[in-house]
Design an enzyme around this catalytic site. Structure first.
Site, PDB file in Angstrom:
ATOM      1  N   THR A 197      -0.757   1.803   6.937  1.00  0.00           N
ATOM      2  CA  THR A 197      -0.701   0.581   6.123  1.00  0.00           C
ATOM      3  C   THR A 197      -0.657  -0.631   7.042  1.00  0.00           C
ATOM      4  OG1 THR A 197       0.552  -0.673   4.498  1.00  0.00           O
ATOM      5  CG2 THR A 197       1.840   0.799   5.906  1.00  0.00           C
ATOM      6  N   GLY A 198      -1.361  -1.666   6.658  1.00  0.00           N
ATOM      7  CA  GLY A 198      -1.386  -2.872   7.486  1.00  0.00           C
ATOM      8  C   GLY A 198      -2.735  -3.551   7.398  1.00  0.00           C
ATOM      9  N   GLY A 228      -6.143  -3.785   7.563  1.00  0.00           N
ATOM     10  CA  GLY A 228      -7.131  -2.711   7.612  1.00  0.00           C
ATOM     11  C   GLY A 228      -8.237  -2.885   8.625  1.00  0.00           C
ATOM     12  N   THR A 282       0.858  -1.187   0.000  1.00  0.00           N
ATOM     13  CA  THR A 282       0.000   0.000   0.000  1.00  0.00           C
ATOM     14  C   THR A 282       0.892   1.235   0.000  1.00  0.00           C
ATOM     15  OG1 THR A 282      -1.821  -1.058   1.158  1.00  0.00           O
ATOM     16  CG2 THR A 282      -1.561   1.301   1.550  1.00  0.00           C
TER      17      THR A 282
END
Ligand code: ASP
Length: 353
Positions: free
Chosen positions: A267-268, A270, A215
């Site tokens: 980011t990660g 979600g 992302t």
């Protein structure tokens, strides 16, 4: 005489220190996703390719800010470079849904007036971040989804592409492997995929073990003192049922506020960022006096105690970039009026100017 000389040296050193601490006139930080990114997993070519890609994105955004441009234009310029780069899970190079489709999410927020725009499930708009910006500036809405979001993007003149444009062989192989592990059927390749993939075969590809990372996001402070944040993603590989992550949810993966003095892009995993309203909470912590670093790390640690993993980039009103992550790496970088571009990948590297 001697004493005067030493005093002059001391004063010069002090002046230098004061100058070094002066707040930058503009500042930019970017990320290209967080995850299990270890030195052993990246070939030297991949490592170099990511650093070069991050540097290109930083240069594009910095050029806008250096010439007095707006934070919003800077983050869009930086993100569009990464959306076009097959290394990242955004735009071209995005992951696939379980049905073998590309569904793109993006959001942008203007810290000056708290306007925001977001798109989810785009399948034809080349630059999802541009769609989010257009939704913010040219529609009465904050979030549009699916076909309607693409139709709106087309109606305001944003470039539309065949969905095969987003195809990359590596992401497809990643999907096939994931679906096999899950025992799910493998969909047929999107039409036109091999032609699209062929043109990219000579470019460095993301590591095959990278199922969802990549992302992209950017946060910036411009010379007028305005903050902005933006994020763009293909979401999670193998997603189903129209799943939407944190990226287009304002306050979860993206937030900016001049009043709070912060801009955040996350980011990660979600689902956890949504439940913990990560980006908004970081800004609330900063409004109460926490530094970007402390606020970012505290929030990421707390949020991700719920589960999942990931990271954030944070920009403060005095142009100090910060990074926080629970992962072994995050593709990231920063540049400002007082420091040249610096990029980093692994958690133990310092990417702060
Ligand atoms: N946050 C994104 C999502 O959940 C994925 C990522 O950042 O890796 O859609």
């Amino acid at each position: 005489m001697m004493r005067m000389g030493m005093l002059a040296v001391a004063m010069a050193a002090l002046a230098g220190a004061v100058k070094a601490q002066e707040a930058p006139r503009w500042s930019l930080a970017i990320h290209g996703g967080a995850g299990v990114i270890e030195r052993a997993n990246l070939s030297p070519e991949q490592d170099a390719a990511y650093r070069a890609a991050l540097t290109r994105a930083l240069e594009a955004g910095s050029a806008v800010l250096r010439s007095g441009g707006e934070a919003l234009d800077a983050i869009q310029a930086a993100i569009e470079i990464m959306e076009d780069d097959p290394l990242f899970n955004a735009g071209r190079g995005a992951v696939f849904t379980a049905e073998g489709k590309t569904e793109l999410d993006a959001a942008v927020m203007n810290g000056a007036d708290l306007t925001a725009g977001a798109a989810a499930g785009l399948t034809r708009t080349r630059h999802p971040i541009a769609a989010a910006r257009a939704i913010m500036e040219q529609s009465p809405h904050v979030m549009l989804i699916g076909e309607g979001a693409d139709a709106f993007s087309a109606s305001v003149g944003l470039e539309q592409v065949d969905p095969a444009f987003f195809f990359t062989e590596r992401r497809w192989q990643g999907l096939e492997r994931q679906l096999r592990e899950r025992g799910d059927p493998i969909p047929t390749r999107p039409e036109g995929a091999s032609a699209a993939g062929q043109g990219l075969a000579s470019l460095p590809q993301p590591p095959l073990n990278e199922r969802k990372f990549g992302t992209v996001g950017a946060v910036a402070l411009d010379q007028s003192g305005n903050l902005a944040a933006g994020t763009s993603t293909g979401g999670m590989s193998g997603k189903r049922w129209g799943r939407v992550g944190d990226v287009p949810v304002i306050g979860a993966g993206t937030y900016a506020s001049n009043t709070d003095g912060c801009a955040v892009s996350a980011t990660g995993d979600g689902e956890y960022f949504i439940r913990a309203t990560v980006a908004r909470d970081i800004c609330a912590r900063m409004a109460s006096g926490a530094s970007g670093q402390v606020a970012g790390q505290a929030e990421v640690d707390e949020a991700l105690a719920l589960g999942g993993s990931g990271g954030v980039i944070v920009m403060s009103r005095d142009g100090q970039p910060a990074y926080a992550m629970t992962t072994s790496g995050m593709y990231r970088g920063a540049a400002s009026s007082s420091e040249p571009a610096r990029v980093a990948i692994y958690a133990d590297e310092d990417a702060r100017p």
